[in-house]
Design an enzyme around this catalytic site. Sequence first.
Site, PDB file in Angstrom:
ATOM      1  N   SER A   1      -1.753  94.000  -9.786  1.00 14.82           N
ATOM      2  CA  SER A   1      -2.380  93.624  -8.518  1.00 14.82           C
ATOM      3  C   SER A   1      -1.867  94.560  -7.432  1.00 14.82           C
ATOM      4  O   SER A   1      -0.654  94.670  -7.232  1.00 14.82           O
ATOM      5  CB  SER A   1      -2.025  92.172  -8.167  1.00 14.82           C
TER       6      SER A   1
ATOM      7  N   TYR B   1      -3.186  68.258  -0.314  1.00 10.55           N
ATOM      8  CA  TYR B   1      -4.611  68.275  -0.691  1.00 10.55           C
ATOM      9  C   TYR B   1      -4.872  67.206  -1.741  1.00 10.55           C
ATOM     10  O   TYR B   1      -5.828  66.432  -1.655  1.00 10.55           O
ATOM     11  CB  TYR B   1      -4.963  69.663  -1.228  1.00 10.55           C
TER      12      TYR B   1
ATOM     13  N   ASP C   1     -15.910  76.415  -3.054  1.00  5.30           N
ATOM     14  CA  ASP C   1     -15.444  77.803  -2.910  1.00  5.30           C
ATOM     15  C   ASP C   1     -16.002  78.690  -4.010  1.00  5.30           C
ATOM     16  O   ASP C   1     -16.443  79.811  -3.770  1.00  5.30           O
ATOM     17  CB  ASP C   1     -13.914  77.860  -2.954  1.00  5.30           C
TER      18      ASP C   1
ATOM     19  N   THR D   1     -15.478  67.554   2.026  1.00  5.09           N
ATOM     20  CA  THR D   1     -16.614  66.746   1.592  1.00  5.09           C
ATOM     21  C   THR D   1     -16.986  67.059   0.143  1.00  5.09           C
ATOM     22  O   THR D   1     -17.586  66.226  -0.525  1.00  5.09           O
ATOM     23  CB  THR D   1     -17.847  67.022   2.484  1.00  5.09           C
TER      24      THR D   1
ATOM     25  N   GLY E   1      -3.749  82.336   0.953  1.00  2.00           N
ATOM     26  CA  GLY E   1      -3.327  81.207   1.793  1.00  2.00           C
ATOM     27  C   GLY E   1      -3.969  81.181   3.164  1.00  2.00           C
ATOM     28  O   GLY E   1      -3.499  80.513   4.070  1.00  2.00           O
TER      29      GLY E   1
HETATM   30  C1  GLA Z   1     -10.370  74.034  -0.378  1.00  2.00           C
HETATM   31  C2  GLA Z   1     -10.991  73.616  -1.706  1.00  2.00           C
HETATM   32  C3  GLA Z   1     -12.470  73.251  -1.529  1.00  2.00           C
HETATM   33  C4  GLA Z   1     -12.671  72.279  -0.384  1.00  2.00           C
HETATM   34  C5  GLA Z   1     -11.956  72.760   0.863  1.00  2.00           C
HETATM   35  C6  GLA Z   1     -12.009  71.765   1.985  1.00  2.00           C
HETATM   36  O1  GLA Z   1     -10.921  75.245   0.064  1.00  2.00           O
HETATM   37  O2  GLA Z   1     -10.900  74.682  -2.632  1.00  2.00           O
HETATM   38  O3  GLA Z   1     -12.947  72.722  -2.742  1.00  2.00           O
HETATM   39  O4  GLA Z   1     -12.272  70.982  -0.750  1.00  2.00           O
HETATM   40  O5  GLA Z   1     -10.577  73.037   0.596  1.00  2.00           O
HETATM   41  O6  GLA Z   1     -13.310  71.640   2.461  1.00  2.00           O
END
Ligand code: GLA
Length: 378
Positions: free
Chosen positions: A69, A225, A176, A37, A126
């Site tokens: 890392s 995506y 995120d 969303t 991931g």
């Molecule tokens: C990933 C993207 C977010 C969001 C989610 C799905 O985590 O980084 O911006 O679009 O997918 O909700």
Amino acid sequence: MSTHQPRPPSGFAQIFGEPATTWASAPGRVNLIGEHTDYNDGLVLPTAIPQRTTVELCPAKDGRVTVYSDELSEPGTTLSYLLGEESPTGDWLDYVRGVTWVLRQSGLGARLSGLRLRIQSQVPVGSGLSSSAALLVSLLRALRIALALPLSDVELARLARKAEVELVGAPVGLMDQLACSLCGPGAALFLDTRSLAMRTVPLPAALELVVIHSGVVHSHVAGDYRTRRRECEQAAERLSVRSLRELDESVLPNLDALPAPLGRRVRHVVTENARVEAAVASLAAGDGVRLGELFRQSHASMRDDYEVSVPAVDLLVSLGDADPDILGARLTGGGFGGSVVMLAKAGCGLVAARRIASAYEAQSGHCPTVLVPGLPGC
Ligand code: GLA
């Protein structure tokens, strides 16, 4: 929200021959509901997970960024690049390149003359739990301290997103980075990505969250995506709206007019926004049964309408849904693998998670990880 800071790490001097001068960390996140969303100007409800990414650094004068890392470097080797030469190469170092690039772009990197960096991450790559945003935000936090940058937490999240979208090349939304920058434990962040209005929503003590990584990894730099994003843009254009957020459930009977699969994509986004509002109301009422139902509906919508689940994740969700101590389960994050978030009765989360994970491993052959085993009140 508070930002829990663990103890500073050690070992930097063994790698770089001099001590770190600054360090910072940021958590991964789990999204309770409101998936796919954010890039449609919609509603989301993430919270922080206990796993964090920590960055230590010291300044250098050689014009290079040299990085180690703990999880991803070959032992005893570092990777480096020259400041100003941040072209992406498709590896994890792109996230670091993205940060120095975005600081220079925004005029905040003038005092950077080189860096030594060590990254330690407890957030599995991931896993759908924002390992990339946790890295970007922790690195920007460390640089905010080191360079005394005048950045608010929201501005910092925006820079992190710009780095991920424009340099790394993953066309993600803002959820995120904002979650990793703003969320603390014990509460979710109810965020409207259109207005950036936000408020914290306490998680009732009678409920627990369980997060299980399916062991199937994903990447949002990859095509699926991007395809979903484009489909949403195409649907918005055909429906003559700026974004799918402009639509409400009254549009649902008319979606057959759109060419497949656009109608299904719109139905997911419109119903998911409504589910986020219902979830916030359920949390306020302490209604775990209703919230569990919303988790189930959200997963069905991601599986059937948005088509971002995979069979292994569907199996993990169905094992969660069938468990007597789980009120509802759903895929969390971008999908195509990753993790499942489950709502458990308080005190039952860990035992239920172990039971579900072991049945999943036996039936799928994948290796699951229980990541948030019954986070109390959260
Ligand atoms: C990933 C993207 C977010 C969001 C989610 C799905 O985590 O980084 O911006 O679009 O997918 O909700």
